[in-house]
Design an enzyme around this catalytic site. Structure first.
Site, PDB file in Angstrom:
ATOM      1  N   TYR A 219       0.809  -1.233   0.000  1.00 33.17           N
ATOM      2  CA  TYR A 219       0.000   0.000   0.000  1.00 33.17           C
ATOM      3  C   TYR A 219       0.840   1.280   0.000  1.00 33.17           C
ATOM      4  CZ  TYR A 219      -0.560  -0.438   5.281  1.00 33.17           C
ATOM      5  OH  TYR A 219      -0.417  -0.557   6.628  1.00 33.17           O
ATOM      6  N   GLU A 220       0.184   2.375  -0.272  1.00 34.97           N
ATOM      7  CA  GLU A 220       0.874   3.668  -0.500  1.00 34.97           C
ATOM      8  C   GLU A 220       1.877   3.606  -1.648  1.00 34.97           C
ATOM      9  OE1 GLU A 220      -0.173   6.342   0.591  1.00 34.97           O
ATOM     10  OE2 GLU A 220      -1.514   5.410   2.042  1.00 34.97           O
TER      11      GLU A 220
END
Lengths: 589, 589
Positions: B441-442
């Protein structure tokens, strides 16, 4: 969904691991390529169509314990029944007891497919196969007559009972007791943990092989004996008699392989009003149980290695399929409409090729180990010794390298899926969970590395391993003289890796000769990876020499992944002192 | 159980990442070492004593969705309340809105501790911090006045709404619509997925930051705007008004961080009879939403990097503790009675030291990134540019290298526990599960690597990165001239790694200059690891120069792990062609 890579498996068996020359030379009687392919293809069909569809339900339901009875997930009992009805349990079992006596290679190739389809399914029969082998080699004729045929067919399953809370890697600490009953049987008392398929509903009897100590046994590993303890006693006519005093008292709540019941087994506790003491029969000689168990364990180590290969294969297939479906971003080589399938992105390709190459290498090493086991069985004299040494050398590689690959490849598989990879429904995460046990059980990979260095490097007076390296060198030479363009710098990098391997090997052998065992052990794990990568590079090259379309992956491996070899060599040769210096700070006062 | 490594954190901040010289120079006003240590120590106490005990219940219960409302696990709401009451949410928030305005370094150090104690807890405030930063930088005064103080205190939490099913890494594909209502507000329609803490019971309002397209917006990323969409509208007196038309329609069933609700959010569907359309306010300018979001994302990337550090630290502590308790086998340096604690075995030490070294490196890189962010904020002119470039350079390292380390170290942690590692009750497996999301994620770690190569290597006309390498080189020189024996071959291996880094950097910069972007991308992942390992080696050496007892681990790293650098360089420089050749076969017809 998993689709068995039958062609790849067949190719690797025949052209990389040595099955074709062995078949051609008649080493396996009239077994021919056609039959091999027919069996692989049918096993592939069964794995893909029958086993794989039950994976998810197995993972979600898991095995359930109630009133000392274990229920496997919905559909799994029927699956097992249909699997043994297909004769799959008997594939490489002894013909005398109804087995098909096929080479270990085939058994192992089929095992890969069962495990790719569902590792929690594949692990059960692995234990039965081990029990068959131990009984076949060490049990009395009477025990064989009573148990072997039903274990070979799969009508009953077998288990291995080694671990106790205080005795894991170090079996010297084992406490389970066996008392002679005076009638040729024994009464077993104790607790075993982590017993795979120790209790279940697949079969109406379960045959436990149990390590225990006789009352007068010497301390340590030289005082351990092996016993057969059936769940139900077996009458002389083969019918089932009384329930034995062995019960499952708990199931572990595990990270993965949920459908495989991991049992705490209580022997001789007088459960449910039974006269305390589980009735058991000695296998082999008193106090020689560990030797008997090692028969099983060597086999089981290769089988666990196949789980590494299997989960890596399943993860690779899933990731490649997803990368071809999922579209994100643009990339220069994609000229279609809209966003490009992510398989076009170089960074995604790097992950996928890494997964593919590592999987193929682990497979080649493991099949080569199986091949050595087969040739040791069908040959005699020096040749038999040679192949036995080869099997012994490759077993820790097959176990440890393959299972490390299983974890790494499953992890990359999650990564390729992006956010979807972290969602359980996708299935990539389940492989990441399942994969994690294989580097641990049947001897942790650290134990495998120490076994490789301390027990396998000395084989053949220290020369066997150098003979192996010379064979791998010959492959590099063949690549060079082939003048095939597509190989790029394969010959050069392979040569360099093999030189590194050779140097690291001699260094460790010198340490062993000098009695510097701690320093040798400090280098064991990087050494195991070094020899595996170098061997793997040669196996990929052998594949590329045999089939043009395999050259590109070989070259990718040689030019992208094999470079790790020199760092591994440095770690083996120059790493022990700093490890020892820094290691002391880890120890609590 | 996790015990916050306050001393190690404090040391790394001050003597490795640069906080001490900055404090001494007065860069942060009258902030002094005493206050820094007091804050770290109190945060450590809260993390160890309040957060960590709720980890297991969080993992086991997870977040539960019923009737569009999410309930967090038992005790978690009270934990959050007590956490914001302690002022922890406001640590590095802007003083104008009630924050303590402390350096990012301190916020990040505290964040490490929350995440070590429970990653599913730590991720929530991360999003709030991001929202605070985006609003502070880009929102109107009216919006700031209404929302910022409550977000800074943590009375309300914030979310980031980027991802849609078809738009993950590639936000150009975003479809959520925003229609002007004519009164200065907008109506938002669309579906967002993977929204962390999108709905929960911690706070009575939730402030969603949402990327959406205006009706006349250009296609692609230049047509995306950022909106503030509260769960409950806020009256002018600050009290809560009507429920907005944004609802959670589903929670993901995830591999890890179970207590963190990962929501599918539906905007503007007229849920429960509402007039369709979620009411939102524009943040910043129309069609400039991505720039605003990047403010949040850069910060969030560093914060996710801290999760990698955090889980690695937790796994390392757990493994060292277990290795000191668990006894198996004998080893020459253990003279006590019975079996030796496994921490005495060299192979176990190798795993533990690898875990420890990688954790410290990831921490040093991440804190150095935070330090650069801080110095960019307090300086001006060329100096500000320098530190901004440094922060930008280090952000992908902090995110990707640290989170890869998180996964690898958590996996080794399971391994050190042997069979117990695979049992959920032990807790090592949970870290292995939690760790796996952070590389995803990110911005996946592949995206980070591409960002590093394509956007960060060109900073400062391509010279910034070479300045950084020169600083690292100076550390190697210092080690050499220090003449400290314990460093062994540290200076030599570090020099070699930095030369490899320098060469690989120039190679990639040349590819970029020549417009050969695909080839540069092919080398991005190995390059990110190369620069991280080389930098990490220098940071460990800096620590060793400052504190004698840190030399041994530095040397272990230099002589055992840093050797990988040369293979990585080869992969960057010589790997692209074979990758491209083999990659084509992955693409489905």
């Amino acid at each position: 969904m998993y689709k068995a890579p039958v062609e790849d498996i067949s190719f690797t068996l025949k052209h990389v691991a040595g099955l074709k020359p062995a078949l051609d030379s008649g080493a396996f009687g009239d077994l021919g390529e056609d039959l091999v392919d027919a069996i692989l293809s049918e096993a592939g069909r069964f794995a893909s169509e029958e086993v794989a569809p039950l994976y998810k339900i197995g993972d979600e339901h898991g095995a359930v314990l109630k009133d000392a009875a274990v229920t496997t997930p919905p559909g799994w009992k029927a699956l097992y029944r249909s699997w043994i009805d297909g004769g799959w349990n008997a594939l490489s079992g002894p013909e005398e007891f109804g087995g098909q006596g096929l080479p270990t290679m085939l058994g192992v190739a089929a095992l890969e497919m069962w495990n790719s389809a569902a590792m929690a399914f594949g692990i059960g029969p692995t234990l039965t196969m081990g029990a068959v082998e131990a009984l076949d080699k060490h049990a009395s004729e009477a025990l064989k007559a009573k148990y072997l045929a039903k274990l070979v067919s799969g009508e009953w399953m077998g288990t291995m009972n080694l671990t106790e809370p205080q005795a894991g890697s170090d079996l010297a600490a084992l406490r389970t007791r066996a008392e002679p009953a005076g009638d040729g049987t024994y009464r077993i008392f104790g607790q075993k943990i982590f017993i795979t398929y120790g209790e279940h509903d697949f079969t109406d009897n379960i045959v436990h092989l149990v390590l225990a100590r006789l009352p007068d046994a010497p301390a340590g590993t030289r005082g351990i004996s092996l016993f057969l303890v059936p769940k139900f006693l077996v009458n002389d006519d083969g019918s089932l008699g009384a329930r034995n005093d062995v019960f499952c008292s708990g199931l572990e709540h595990k990270l993965g392989i949920h459908a495989s019941p991991t049992c705490t087994m209580i022997y001789g506790d007088g459960f449910r009003g039974a006269t305390p003491g589980a009735i058991g029969w000695l296998i082999g000689e008193e106090n020689k149980g560990l030797a008997c168990m090692f028969t099983m364990m060597n086999n089981a180590r290769l089988c666990v290695g196949m789980q590494g290969v299997a989960v890596a294969e399943a993860a690779t297939q899933k990731a490649i399929a997803y990368a071809n479906e999922r579209r994100q971003g643009k990339v220069s080589d994609y000229t279609g409409a809209g966003m490009a399938p992510i398989v076009h992105h170089p960074d995604v390709q790097r992950n996928l090729l890494t997964m593919k190459a590592l999987t193929q290498i682990a497979r080649a090493i493991s099949y080569s180990c199986a091949h050595a086991i087969d040739l040791a069985r069908v040959s005699s004299g020096d040749e038999a010794t040679h192949w036995r040494d080869r099997a012994n050398l490759l077993t820790p590689l097959a176990k440890a390298f393959s299972t490390d690959v299983g974890v790494d490849v499953a992890s990359l598989g999650v990564q390729v899926h992006g956010g979807m990879g972290f969602i359980e429904e996708t299935g990539a995460a389940a492989l990441y969970r399942d994969a994690r046990i294989a580097p641990i059980y049947e001897g942790t990979n650290g134990i495998q590395a120490i076994d490789l260095v301390a027990r396998k490097l000395p084989l053949g007076g220290g020369e066997h391993v150098h003979g192996y390296i010379a064979e791998l060198k010959a492959v590099a030479d063949e690549v060079r003289t082939s003048n095939l363009q597509g190989f790029g710098r394969t010959a050069e990098t392979l040569d360099r890796a093999l030189d590194d391997l050779s140097e690291a090997t001699r260094f460790l052998q010198k340490l062993l000769a000098d009695g510097r065992l701690d320093e040798a052990q400090a280098g064991a794990t990087p050494y195991l990876r070094l020899i595996s990568l170098a061997a793997g590079g040669a196996y990929l090259a052998r594949g590329g020499l045999a089939e043009q379309n395999r050259i590109a992956l070989c070259r990718f491996f040689a030019e992208n992944l094999l470079g790790e070899a020199s760092a591994l060599k440095e770690r083996v040769i120059g790493g022990a002192e700093s490890l020892s210096a820094a290691g002391k700070a880890l120890i609590s006062a």
